[in-house]
Design an enzyme around this catalytic site. Structure first.
Site, short mmCIF file in Angstrom:
data_model
loop_
_atom_site.label_atom_id
_atom_site.label_comp_id
_atom_site.label_asym_id
_atom_site.label_seq_id
_atom_site.Cartn_x
_atom_site.Cartn_y
_atom_site.Cartn_z
N GLY A 1 -2.66 -4.01 -10.21
CA GLY A 1 -2.20 -2.71 -9.72
C GLY A 1 -2.37 -1.71 -10.84
O GLY A 1 -2.89 -2.06 -11.91
N SER A 2 -1.90 -0.49 -10.62
CA SER A 2 -2.13 0.54 -11.64
C SER A 2 -1.52 0.15 -12.99
O SER A 2 -2.14 0.34 -14.04
CB SER A 2 -1.55 1.87 -11.15
OG SER A 2 -0.22 1.69 -10.70
N GLU B 1 -1.33 -2.54 -14.47
CA GLU B 1 -2.05 -3.60 -15.18
C GLU B 1 -3.41 -3.13 -15.71
O GLU B 1 -4.04 -3.82 -16.50
CB GLU B 1 -2.27 -4.82 -14.27
CG GLU B 1 -0.97 -5.54 -13.91
CD GLU B 1 -0.10 -4.74 -12.97
OE1 GLU B 1 -0.65 -4.07 -12.07
OE2 GLU B 1 1.14 -4.75 -13.15
N GLU C 1 -0.03 -12.74 -4.40
CA GLU C 1 0.51 -13.28 -5.66
C GLU C 1 0.98 -14.72 -5.54
O GLU C 1 1.03 -15.46 -6.52
CB GLU C 1 1.63 -12.38 -6.18
CG GLU C 1 1.15 -11.03 -6.69
CD GLU C 1 0.89 -10.01 -5.58
OE1 GLU C 1 1.03 -10.36 -4.38
OE2 GLU C 1 0.53 -8.85 -5.91
N HIS D 1 1.46 -7.68 -10.52
CA HIS D 1 1.73 -6.25 -10.43
C HIS D 1 3.23 -5.99 -10.26
O HIS D 1 3.80 -6.19 -9.18
CB HIS D 1 0.96 -5.65 -9.25
CG HIS D 1 1.19 -4.18 -9.09
ND1 HIS D 1 1.06 -3.31 -10.14
CD2 HIS D 1 1.57 -3.45 -8.02
CE1 HIS D 1 1.34 -2.09 -9.71
NE2 HIS D 1 1.66 -2.15 -8.43
N HIS E 1 16.63 -35.27 -0.95
CA HIS E 1 16.38 -34.21 0.02
C HIS E 1 17.32 -34.40 1.22
O HIS E 1 18.31 -33.69 1.34
CB HIS E 1 14.90 -34.22 0.44
CG HIS E 1 14.50 -33.10 1.35
ND1 HIS E 1 13.22 -32.89 1.75
CD2 HIS E 1 15.24 -32.14 1.94
CE1 HIS E 1 13.17 -31.82 2.55
NE2 HIS E 1 14.38 -31.36 2.68
N GLY F 1 8.87 -28.27 -2.87
CA GLY F 1 8.69 -28.24 -1.42
C GLY F 1 8.37 -26.85 -0.90
O GLY F 1 8.38 -26.62 0.31
#
Ligand code: TZD
Ligand code: CA
Length: 528
Positions: A25-26, A28, A47, A70, A281, A401
């Site tokens: 993005g800007s 970065e 992402e 970003h 779990h 998971g």
């Protein structure tokens, strides 16, 4: 005086972090400006995909990987993927671009407010440098912390106006620093542990993902043979620490308190290596250990050791501990365990395949050192029963998971292991959390074979509805998906195969291609 930008790229180069997994993005752009030719940028379109690819790359290479996200929105999209990286102890150096320092107070667009707080508690360390000159030092700290045991992700937020500022006079000293783990157990500790193993009547090994992460697979096989003991893989397995056709191999323990204890009945000493005890779990209350049993745990992670509700833990380098143990053990007078019988072939209906058949075909046709990245939740047990895995780094499953790991991780693992074939075995539910990984595979010509098991449902959740006595609940079916069209839309070759011979043909072709392939296979629904 070199700039923060110049010193940072030198530092990343020295540490071997020349692959940047990102979505820009800007904020970065000043970091990416003048991107050096010896660096490689791997673009992910979401992402979750970026972090999933970096996770696979770091786990397969055994080295820290660099991520560039970003601001807050990009970091937020990555959080689900960070749950997996945290529990798999993946050394990820996650950076995020921040607004210019002067614009933070007014909360200009793209200000990541309280940035270090955002990724907690899924990172080992989170920081925003106090001034521009602190950026290279902070990144050096981040890389060292990510890679020291217990390994894990770290996060650094970097204001975009820092990059062209001058670095600190001493910044170059960072380039040659080494920070190493120098902790190994003492001789007295190893003597005591060896004695305990030697004195047990019926010990059993329970192996976790850290064994595979430190490539101690051959050491644990040696230990199992020396002690003539059965071997289980710890529940919720995210890696494969032991050859699955070894005579001592008993399978993956159930992720349930009572169920797990039942499997270990008759054992007086449980030796848990490279695993938390345990990653349960399903809710299935009971006693943690069978009557009369004690437990020892070897792990590099103090938190795994401290939070265990039972047993004695040794916190340290498990590779060094195993080497020390093996020199101390003498042969025991016990017969070696008998191998388990191989499961029989399963009949397929006319228009789809049983997952068992899919795995039998993979087992027969894939190279013996194939790497499986698995994310189909209802087929875990049959996969471990039917697919032979022999070598370190042969299996990766989302450690928390969190779905959306499998497709991108397969891409990252293949990037890190160009000499091996990577097969993503992905459920039709799981595939949709990170489907855009297909685009990166296509554009970068990363030849992953994606096998999509299309049973049109969240199969594992159907099983769970019965565990919870929940009856019919909404939101469990995913009909109407056409994975071949999705794959072609992202630039990946696709095949639809509903019969065994068709699947065999498609798999043979895919395994010889130098570009990615997706094979969509309608399957029956089975129990996890
Ligand atoms: N969302 C995320 C990010 N992670 C999850 N684990 C879930 C939702 C819940 N979930 C499971 O734990 S298993 C599962 C879901 C939705 C079904 C996955 O379906 P699948 O595999 O098609 O990939 P099976 O073999 O049909 O179970
Ligand atoms: Ca499914």
């Amino acid at each position: 005086m070199p700039s923060v930008h110049a010193i940072t790229y030198q530092l990343l180069r020295r540490r071997g972090l020349t692959t940047v997994f990102g979505n820009p993005g800007s904020n970065e752009l000043p970091f990416l400006k003048d991107f050096p030719e010896d660096f490689r940028y791997v673009l992910g379109l979401h992402e979750g995909v970026v972090v999933g690819m970096a996770d696979g790359y770091a786990q397969a290479s055994g080295r820290p990987a660099l991520v560039n996200l970003h601001a807050a929105a990009g970091s937020g999209n990555a959080m689900g993927a960070l749950t997996n990286a945290w529990y798999s102890h993946t050394p990820l150096v996650v950076t995020a671009g921040q607004q210019a320092r002067e614009m933070l107070g007014v909360e200009a667009m793209l200000a990541n407010v309280d940035a270090p707080q955002l990724p907690r508690p899924l990172v080992k360390w989170s920081y925003e440098p106090a001034c521009p000159a602190d950026v290279p030092r902070a990144l050096s700290q981040a890389i060292h912390i990510a890679g020291l045991p217990a390994r894990g992700p770290v996060y650094v937020s970097i204001p975009h106006d820092d990059w062209d500022k001058p670095a600190d006079e001493d910044a170059e000293a960072l380039l040659s620093r080494t920070v190493s783990d120098a902790g190994t157990p003492s001789a007295a500790q190893l003597d005591a542990l060896a004695q305990r193993l030697q004195d047990a009547r019926n010990p059993v090994l329970v192996l976790g993902p850290e064994v595979d992460a430190v490539a101690a697979n051959a050491l644990v096989a040696d230990l199992a043979e020396r002690l003539a003991v059965p071997v289980w893989v710890a529940p919720s397995a995210s890696r494969c620490p032991f050859p699955t056709r070894h005579a001592s191999f008993r399978g993956v323990l159930p992720a349930a308190v009572a169920g797990l204890a039942r499997c270990l009945e008759g054992n007086d000493l449980i030796v848990a290596i490279g695993t938390p005890v345990f990653r349960y779990h399903q809710y299935d209350p009971g006693r943690y250990l069978p009557e009369g049993a004690t437990l020892v745990q070897l792990t590099s992670d103090p938190q795994e050791a401290a939070r265990a509700p039972m047993g004695d833990a040794w916190v340290g380098d498990i590779h060094a501990t195993l080497e020390g143990l093996l020199t101390r053990l003498t042969a025991v007078d016990r017969p070696q365990p008998e191998p388990r019988p191989r499961p029989a072939a399963v009949e397929d209906p006319a228009d789809r395949l049983a997952p068992e058949t899919v795995f039998d075909v993979l087992d027969a046709l894939a190279p013996e050192d194939a790497i499986y990245v698995k994310e189909s939740t209802s087929t875990v047990t049959v996969f471990w029963e039917r697919v032979e895995m022999r070598h370190p780094g042969s299996y990766f499953f989302p450690a928390a998971g969190g779905l959306g790991f499998g497709m991108p991780a397969a891409v990252g693992v293949q990037l890190a292991s160009p000499e091996r074939r990577v097969i993503g075995v992905i459920g039709d539910g799981s595939a949709n959390y990170a489907i855009t990984a297909l685009w990166t595979a296509a554009q970068y010509r990363i030849p992953v074979v994606f096998v999509i098991l299309r049973n049109d449902t969240y199969g594992a959740l159907r099983w769970f509805t019965r565990q919870f006595d929940a009856g019919e609940v909404p939101g469990l079916d995913v009909p109407g998906l056409d994975f071949c069209s999705l794959a072609r839309g992202y630039g990946v070759e696709a095949r639809f195969t509903s019969r065994r011979e068709e699947f065999e043909d498609a798999l043979r072709d895919a395994l010889t291609a130098d570009t990615p392939t997706l094979i969509e296979v309608p399957t029956t629904t089975i129990e996890p």
